[in-house]
Design a protein around this motif. Sequence first.
Motif, PDB file in Angstrom:
ATOM      1  N   GLY A  78       0.783  -1.228   0.000  1.00  0.00           N
ATOM      2  CA  GLY A  78       0.000   0.000   0.000  1.00  0.00           C
ATOM      3  C   GLY A  78       0.814   1.276   0.000  1.00  0.00           C
ATOM      4  N   GLN A  79       2.138   1.157  -0.011  1.00  0.00           N
ATOM      5  CA  GLN A  79       3.017   2.324  -0.069  1.00  0.00           C
ATOM      6  C   GLN A  79       3.508   2.488  -1.504  1.00  0.00           C
ATOM      7  OE1 GLN A  79       3.785   4.383   2.700  1.00  0.00           O
ATOM      8  NE2 GLN A  79       2.063   3.198   3.486  1.00  0.00           N
ATOM      9  N   PHE A  80       3.701   3.722  -1.926  1.00  0.00           N
ATOM     10  CA  PHE A  80       4.143   4.022  -3.283  1.00  0.00           C
ATOM     11  C   PHE A  80       5.334   4.956  -3.233  1.00  0.00           C
ATOM     12  CE2 PHE A  80      -0.273   2.936  -3.613  1.00  0.00           C
ATOM     13  CZ  PHE A  80      -0.414   2.298  -4.831  1.00  0.00           C
ATOM     14  N   ILE A  81       6.169   4.859  -4.262  1.00  0.00           N
ATOM     15  CA  ILE A  81       7.271   5.804  -4.427  1.00  0.00           C
ATOM     16  C   ILE A  81       7.429   6.060  -5.922  1.00  0.00           C
ATOM     17  CG2 ILE A  81       9.066   4.026  -4.497  1.00  0.00           C
ATOM     18  CD1 ILE A  81      10.872   6.061  -2.978  1.00  0.00           C
ATOM     19  N   VAL A  82       7.655   7.315  -6.276  1.00  0.00           N
ATOM     20  CA  VAL A  82       7.861   7.696  -7.672  1.00  0.00           C
ATOM     21  C   VAL A  82       9.331   7.498  -7.999  1.00  0.00           C
ATOM     22  CG1 VAL A  82       7.760   9.582  -9.343  1.00  0.00           C
ATOM     23  CG2 VAL A  82       5.970   9.352  -7.583  1.00  0.00           C
ATOM     24  N   LEU A  83       9.605   6.768  -9.079  1.00  0.00           N
ATOM     25  CA  LEU A  83      10.981   6.551  -9.508  1.00  0.00           C
ATOM     26  C   LEU A  83      11.404   7.707 -10.419  1.00  0.00           C
ATOM     27  CD1 LEU A  83      10.842   2.731 -10.243  1.00  0.00           C
ATOM     28  CD2 LEU A  83      11.507   3.884  -8.150  1.00  0.00           C
ATOM     29  N   PRO A  84      12.654   8.114 -10.354  1.00  0.00           N
ATOM     30  CA  PRO A  84      13.118   9.277 -11.119  1.00  0.00           C
ATOM     31  C   PRO A  84      13.459   8.949 -12.572  1.00  0.00           C
ATOM     32  CG  PRO A  84      14.896   8.449  -9.756  1.00  0.00           C
ATOM     33  CD  PRO A  84      13.687   7.607  -9.441  1.00  0.00           C
ATOM     34  N   ILE A  85      12.476   8.458 -13.298  1.00  0.00           N
ATOM     35  CA  ILE A  85      12.657   8.187 -14.727  1.00  0.00           C
ATOM     36  C   ILE A  85      11.429   8.672 -15.481  1.00  0.00           C
ATOM     37  CG2 ILE A  85      14.145   6.187 -14.359  1.00  0.00           C
ATOM     38  CD1 ILE A  85      11.783   4.384 -15.072  1.00  0.00           C
ATOM     39  N   GLY A  86      11.582   8.921 -16.761  1.00  0.00           N
ATOM     40  CA  GLY A  86      10.461   9.248 -17.624  1.00  0.00           C
ATOM     41  C   GLY A  86      10.229  10.726 -17.804  1.00  0.00           C
ATOM     42  N   ASN A  87       9.274  11.022 -18.697  1.00  0.00           N
ATOM     43  CA  ASN A  87       8.999  12.418 -19.019  1.00  0.00           C
ATOM     44  C   ASN A  87       7.540  12.802 -18.777  1.00  0.00           C
ATOM     45  OD1 ASN A  87       7.765  11.142 -21.149  1.00  0.00           O
ATOM     46  ND2 ASN A  87       9.198  11.840 -22.708  1.00  0.00           N
ATOM     47  N   ALA A  88       6.878  12.144 -17.829  1.00  0.00           N
ATOM     48  CA  ALA A  88       5.521  12.543 -17.461  1.00  0.00           C
ATOM     49  C   ALA A  88       5.575  13.931 -16.832  1.00  0.00           C
ATOM     50  CB  ALA A  88       4.915  11.547 -16.469  1.00  0.00           C
ATOM     51  N   SER A  89       4.534  14.719 -17.060  1.00  0.00           N
ATOM     52  CA  SER A  89       4.507  16.061 -16.471  1.00  0.00           C
ATOM     53  C   SER A  89       4.385  15.977 -14.955  1.00  0.00           C
ATOM     54  CB  SER A  89       3.368  16.881 -17.060  1.00  0.00           C
ATOM     55  OG  SER A  89       2.120  16.261 -16.795  1.00  0.00           O
ATOM     56  N   SER A  90       3.739  14.928 -14.452  1.00  0.00           N
ATOM     57  CA  SER A  90       3.664  14.706 -13.017  1.00  0.00           C
ATOM     58  C   SER A  90       3.259  13.259 -12.765  1.00  0.00           C
ATOM     59  CB  SER A  90       2.672  15.667 -12.345  1.00  0.00           C
ATOM     60  OG  SER A  90       1.348  15.324 -12.682  1.00  0.00           O
ATOM     61  N   VAL A  91       3.631  12.758 -11.606  1.00  0.00           N
ATOM     62  CA  VAL A  91       3.228  11.424 -11.177  1.00  0.00           C
ATOM     63  C   VAL A  91       2.672  11.583  -9.766  1.00  0.00           C
ATOM     64  CG1 VAL A  91       3.928   9.042 -10.746  1.00  0.00           C
ATOM     65  CG2 VAL A  91       5.040  10.350 -12.575  1.00  0.00           C
ATOM     66  N   THR A  92       1.431  11.179  -9.583  1.00  0.00           N
ATOM     67  CA  THR A  92       0.747  11.327  -8.309  1.00  0.00           C
ATOM     68  C   THR A  92       0.529   9.960  -7.686  1.00  0.00           C
ATOM     69  OG1 THR A  92      -0.413  13.277  -9.139  1.00  0.00           O
ATOM     70  CG2 THR A  92      -1.343  12.212  -7.202  1.00  0.00           C
ATOM     71  N   THR A  93       0.817   9.836  -6.399  1.00  0.00           N
ATOM     72  CA  THR A  93       0.554   8.616  -5.637  1.00  0.00           C
ATOM     73  C   THR A  93      -0.188   9.021  -4.365  1.00  0.00           C
ATOM     74  OG1 THR A  93       2.522   8.642  -4.228  1.00  0.00           O
ATOM     75  CG2 THR A  93       2.787   7.686  -6.442  1.00  0.00           C
ATOM     76  N   PRO A  94      -0.697   8.048  -3.606  1.00  0.00           N
ATOM     77  CA  PRO A  94      -1.338   8.413  -2.335  1.00  0.00           C
ATOM     78  C   PRO A  94      -0.373   9.121  -1.376  1.00  0.00           C
ATOM     79  CG  PRO A  94      -1.965   6.197  -2.954  1.00  0.00           C
ATOM     80  CD  PRO A  94      -0.893   6.632  -3.917  1.00  0.00           C
ATOM     81  N   GLN A  95       0.925   8.888  -1.515  1.00  0.00           N
ATOM     82  CA  GLN A  95       1.905   9.520  -0.637  1.00  0.00           C
ATOM     83  C   GLN A  95       2.534  10.780  -1.223  1.00  0.00           C
ATOM     84  OE1 GLN A  95       2.165   6.011  -1.222  1.00  0.00           O
ATOM     85  NE2 GLN A  95       1.127   5.539   0.684  1.00  0.00           N
ATOM     86  N   GLN A  96       2.344  11.027  -2.515  1.00  0.00           N
ATOM     87  CA  GLN A  96       3.032  12.148  -3.159  1.00  0.00           C
ATOM     88  C   GLN A  96       2.118  12.807  -4.179  1.00  0.00           C
ATOM     89  OE1 GLN A  96       6.873  11.097  -4.692  1.00  0.00           O
ATOM     90  NE2 GLN A  96       7.011  12.902  -5.987  1.00  0.00           N
ATOM     91  N   SER A  97       1.956  14.121  -4.066  1.00  0.00           N
ATOM     92  CA  SER A  97       1.167  14.870  -5.036  1.00  0.00           C
ATOM     93  C   SER A  97       2.039  15.224  -6.224  1.00  0.00           C
ATOM     94  CB  SER A  97       0.637  16.165  -4.419  1.00  0.00           C
ATOM     95  OG  SER A  97      -0.227  15.877  -3.360  1.00  0.00           O
ATOM     96  N   GLY A  98       1.496  15.079  -7.404  1.00  0.00           N
ATOM     97  CA  GLY A  98       2.207  15.501  -8.604  1.00  0.00           C
ATOM     98  C   GLY A  98       2.087  17.005  -8.756  1.00  0.00           C
ATOM     99  N   THR A  99       3.034  17.591  -9.452  1.00  0.00           N
ATOM    100  CA  THR A  99       2.977  19.028  -9.688  1.00  0.00           C
ATOM    101  C   THR A  99       3.117  19.287 -11.173  1.00  0.00           C
ATOM    102  OG1 THR A  99       5.357  19.222  -9.334  1.00  0.00           O
ATOM    103  CG2 THR A  99       3.953  19.628  -7.432  1.00  0.00           C
ATOM    104  N   THR A 100       2.211  20.064 -11.692  1.00  0.00           N
ATOM    105  CA  THR A 100       2.267  20.457 -13.095  1.00  0.00           C
ATOM    106  C   THR A 100       1.515  21.767 -13.259  1.00  0.00           C
ATOM    107  OG1 THR A 100       1.821  19.796 -15.386  1.00  0.00           O
ATOM    108  CG2 THR A 100       0.211  19.111 -13.728  1.00  0.00           C
ATOM    109  N   THR A 101       1.922  22.561 -14.218  1.00  0.00           N
ATOM    110  CA  THR A 101       1.229  23.810 -14.502  1.00  0.00           C
ATOM    111  C   THR A 101       0.198  23.614 -15.599  1.00  0.00           C
ATOM    112  OG1 THR A 101       2.978  24.439 -16.040  1.00  0.00           O
ATOM    113  CG2 THR A 101       3.168  25.244 -13.762  1.00  0.00           C
ATOM    114  N   ALA A 102       0.230  22.478 -16.281  1.00  0.00           N
ATOM    115  CA  ALA A 102      -0.707  22.196 -17.357  1.00  0.00           C
ATOM    116  C   ALA A 102      -2.057  21.761 -16.782  1.00  0.00           C
ATOM    117  CB  ALA A 102      -0.155  21.096 -18.257  1.00  0.00           C
TER     118      ALA A 102
END
Length: 164
Positions: A78-102
């Motif tokens: 049930g825990q999530f972590i965003v890995l530092p790869i890829g070109n998504a504008s943001s990645v949101t998990t229950p533990q981490q909010s994504g940030t994007t201006t789009a």
Amino acid sequence: MSKLARRTVFATLLALGFSGAASAGAPTQGLGQAWPNAVDVSVNAHYHAYAFVLGGVTYVQINDAAGNVLGAIGTSGGQFIVLPIGNASSVTTPQQSGTTTATSAGNAAVVYNDGTTVISATPMSDGTTSLQAASASTQTASPAASPAVMEQTCDVITCSTHGA
């Protein structure tokens, strides 16, 4: 368990998973690559999803239709972590909010669902894609969210059928 303690435990699990990558067999190789040596378990024909299980941690990588890596998450218990790869504008998990201006330029489409974890992709106004990961138990189904997408629950090893 405090937030810091959970992050420490999860970071340890993540490190243990990466340490086993060098000795892992072919189905667990290629995290971060456009076309990894793994079965595509996407439930959406417009994306590719690859799942790798190492040390009890499931790593899920999402690519666009052309194979460009959008992002990846690690999940365990049930825990999530965003890995530092890829070109998504943001990645949101229950533990981490994504940030994007789009802003959203379309409906979210479920890309990965193994019965425990659900990952959706949303096209953004700037041409990028935003990823959202959640536990399947907390995910609410919305038939209007993506009517053209056929959802299915995939077994990480055997699922290779895509929705139309």
